[in-house]
Design an enzyme around this catalytic site. Structure first.
Site, short mmCIF file in Angstrom:
data_model
loop_
_atom_site.label_atom_id
_atom_site.label_comp_id
_atom_site.label_asym_id
_atom_site.label_seq_id
_atom_site.Cartn_x
_atom_site.Cartn_y
_atom_site.Cartn_z
N ASP A 61 -71.94 -100.29 -24.78
CA ASP A 61 -70.96 -99.52 -24.01
C ASP A 61 -70.17 -100.51 -23.16
O ASP A 61 -70.06 -100.38 -21.94
CB ASP A 61 -71.67 -98.48 -23.13
N ASN A 103 -76.91 -96.61 -12.32
CA ASN A 103 -77.41 -95.28 -12.66
C ASN A 103 -78.42 -95.40 -13.80
O ASN A 103 -79.36 -94.63 -13.91
CB ASN A 103 -76.27 -94.37 -13.09
N HIS A 104 -78.17 -96.40 -14.65
CA HIS A 104 -79.00 -96.60 -15.84
C HIS A 104 -79.03 -98.07 -16.19
O HIS A 104 -78.21 -98.84 -15.69
CB HIS A 104 -78.41 -95.80 -17.01
N GLN A 169 -78.86 -95.77 -22.86
CA GLN A 169 -78.71 -96.01 -21.42
C GLN A 169 -79.68 -95.14 -20.62
O GLN A 169 -79.27 -94.16 -19.97
CB GLN A 169 -77.27 -95.71 -20.98
N ASP A 171 -81.69 -93.51 -17.77
CA ASP A 171 -81.40 -93.42 -16.33
C ASP A 171 -82.51 -94.05 -15.51
O ASP A 171 -83.70 -93.83 -15.79
CB ASP A 171 -81.28 -91.95 -15.91
N ARG A 199 -67.60 -101.88 -7.32
CA ARG A 199 -67.12 -100.61 -7.86
C ARG A 199 -68.37 -99.95 -8.39
O ARG A 199 -68.98 -100.41 -9.36
CB ARG A 199 -66.10 -100.87 -8.96
N ASP A 201 -70.56 -97.53 -10.26
CA ASP A 201 -70.42 -96.69 -11.45
C ASP A 201 -71.14 -95.36 -11.26
O ASP A 201 -72.27 -95.33 -10.74
CB ASP A 201 -71.06 -97.48 -12.62
N GLU A 243 -66.96 -94.62 -8.05
CA GLU A 243 -66.44 -93.79 -9.14
C GLU A 243 -67.13 -92.44 -9.01
O GLU A 243 -68.29 -92.28 -9.39
CB GLU A 243 -66.77 -94.41 -10.50
N HIS A 309 -60.11 -97.86 -17.67
CA HIS A 309 -60.69 -98.25 -18.96
C HIS A 309 -61.29 -97.06 -19.70
O HIS A 309 -61.67 -97.18 -20.85
CB HIS A 309 -61.75 -99.32 -18.73
N ASP A 310 -61.41 -95.92 -19.02
CA ASP A 310 -61.95 -94.72 -19.68
C ASP A 310 -60.81 -93.83 -20.13
O ASP A 310 -59.65 -94.16 -19.96
CB ASP A 310 -62.87 -93.97 -18.70
#
Ligand code: GLC
Ligand code: CA
Length: 554
Positions: A61, A103-104, A169, A171, A199, A201, A243, A309-310
């Site tokens: 990812d 987060n993961h 990924q 968590d 930043r 996530d 984010e 980027h998303d």
């Protein structure tokens, strides 16, 4: 309390090392290459660089699957190269923000490997397990159409593990104090190496309760204070840019009532309505979104952006509004993604129309907050829709007309370079635009310079001035007895508007055009008559009597 609010009037530029510049000729961007481009970035006028993940990763990812938080992926260089880069930024007065993806982890991270192998391992409880497949495991996926479930069976652990994102990924169990301590350690490590913040996530998922038995996960906002406190203890001016695509009503929970949680958040609400405004030429819902996100602590700041980027997530719009944006900017199903957004780059969405590109950028730069620019957008780069999912908008930077866009000396590149059509590198590249005074790149440089000279936008209060038409948006900023007025015509037709400044003592105020010498004198009755061309925009300084008197004595 943070002792330098540098982020209130910054210009942030986001890039991924992998696709920016390759110095050693293996077809993959690296820190050495990026370092050669620091003067370019400084010249453009940006004040901070946000680096997407560059830590060791299987890269399933794009690095958002981290396998070691304390290193640099060997493809991009070494920790030594990172420090050289950080020093190069410091010399040029550029701040560095890096992605913090906690987060993961990647499923290849040694923590996860140990956790699944050994139920007694301390790492077992760093992740989120369940003996049985929990109810609702197939709902709440972040990537519908690609991701099937949020719980998958791990044959080694003989249990299901929770993953909010892709199945590779897992968590982290962020409620576990050991995990929280590790997150602080990671932040401390990179602070020591010279970064000015993170930043963060997927913040809402980081702070959510996780577990098979949790039907309605609550956010654990206190965690944000812990992170923020740690930053200020270690480094007085480091920040978190979150984010968090959340409803305006919960923003204050993320900033903290006294600004004691995150310093910055991306303004996703304004982002979506901004695209609706561009698609429909109607500013009303954008005005509402700006109003709805007006409240924030004095030290907090919004990050305003166009594309990232998303995918451009349009999940907040009504079905009708979303249809209008799809029809205007992403009509083909292959341009859309996850049933909620558009995966294209900005320039092709706006059909490469320079007037509309300038309008979009001018708006982004003059909305309340700090602008965040995506690499390549400064030259109007395009996308490659043959690449899967969000990868279409992550192609290598186009530097010149040399083979492979001057990005690499290698014949092969990690991701294909866009070479054909109007967005191909022979047409769209930095070198050509640098030489052309009328290019988008040179326009961008000028507009950034001007934006930095208007701290009112980052610091001040704002109000809307009536324009008599939803096509034209006029926003005015006040700060320390200075005032700036920004006017945007969203429509494809020219428009004349009458703008009335609010206070009586402003009757004689001149509007000094900051981008050209077309100033405006008030008519009788103090209103200004401004004729805007299709997609036209104006930035004015509102000059009161004081200023005029001073000027006439010079
Ligand atoms: C964030 C990133 C996105 C990534 C996801 C999982 O939403 O912006 O690119 O896929 O988190 O880490
Ligand atoms: Ca390389």
């Amino acid at each position: 309390m943070i002792n330098d609010l540098w982020y209130k009037n910054a210009v942030i530029y986001c890039l991924s090392v992998a696709s920016y510049m390759d110095a050693n000729g293996d077809g993959i961007g690296d820190f050495e290459g990026l370092m050669r481009r620091l003067d370019y970035l400084q010249g453009m006028g940006v004040t901070a660089i946000w680096l997407m993940p560059f830590q060791p990763s299987p890269c399933r990812d794009d690095g958002y699957d981290v396998a070691d938080y304390y290193g640099v992926d060997p493809r991009y260089g070494t920790l030594g190269d990172f420090v050289e880069f950080a020093q190069g930024c410091k010399q040029r007065g550029l701040r560095v923000l890096i992605d913090l993806v906690v987060n993961h982890t990647s499923n290849e991270h040694p923590w996860f490997q140990e956790a699944r192998r050994d139920p007694q391992s301390k790492y077992r409880d760093w992740y989120v397990w369940s003996k049985k497949k929990p109810k609702g495991a197939d709902s709440g996926v972040v990537f519908p159409g690609v991701q099937k479930s949020t719980w998958d069976y791990d044959a080694v652990a003989k249990a299901y593990y929770f993953h909010r994102f892709y199945d590779f990924q897992p968590d982290l169990n962020t409620s576990n104090p050991e995990v929280q301590a590790e997150i602080l350690k990671i932040m401390g490590f990179w602070l020591q190496l010279g970064v000015s913040g993170f930043r963060m996530d997927a913040v809402p998922f980081v702070i959510a309760q996780k577990g098979a038995r949790i039907a309605k996960p609550q956010e654990q906002y206190d965690m944000l204070r812990t992170f923020s406190q740690f930053l200020t203890w270690r480094e007085g001016d480091a920040i978190i840019l979150g984010e968090a695509n959340v409803l305006p009503g919960t923003d204050m929970q993320y900033f903290g009532g006294s600004g004691d949680r995150m310093q910055m958040m991306f303004n996703f609400d304004v982002n979506q309505h901004l695209f609706f405004a561009l698609a429909s030429s109607d500013s009303r819902s954008l005005v509402k979104a700006i109003q709805a996100t007006r409240r924030r602590p004095a030290t907090a700041q919004w990050g305003q952006f166009l594309r990232n980027h998303d995918e451009l997530d349009l999940g907040r719009l009504t079905d009708k509004q979303r249809e209008i944006v799809f029809a205007a900017f992403g009509p083909d199903p292959e341009m859309q993604l996850y049933n909620r957004g558009i995966r294209r780059r900005l320039a092709p969405m706006l059909q490469g129309d320079r007037r509309r590109l300038e309008l979009a950028y001018s708006l982004m730069m003059t909305l309340p907050g700090t602008p965040v620019i995506r690499y390549g957008d400064e030259i109007g780069m395009g996308d490659n829709l043959e690449l899967p999912e969000r990868n279409c908008a992550r192609t290598p930077m186009q530097w010149s007309t040399e083979p492979n866009a001057g990005f690499t000396k290698s014949h092969k590149t990690c991701v294909p370079i866009i070479s054909d059509g109007p967005y191909g590198f022979p047409h769209t590249n930095v070198a050509a635009q640098r030489r052309d005074p009328t290019s988008l790149l040179n326009w961008m440089e000028r507009i950034i310079r001007m934006r930095k000279e208007i701290p009112e936008i980052g610091w001040g209060d704002f109000s809307f001035i009536l324009t008599g038409t939803p096509n034209v948006l006029a926003i005015r900023y006040h700060w320390r007895n200075n005032s700036v007025l920004c006017v945007h015509n969203l429509g494809a037709e020219p428009r004349e508007v009458r703008l009335k400044l609010a206070a009586d003592d402003e009757a004689g105020c001149e509007l000094v055009n900051l981008l050209s010498d077309e100033h405006s004198q008030p008519e009788k009755g103090s209103a200004h008559r401004v004729l805007l061309e299709a997609y036209g925009y104006r930035w004015y300084r509102v000059c009161g009597l004081d200023y005029l008197l001073k000027r006439s004595t010079i």
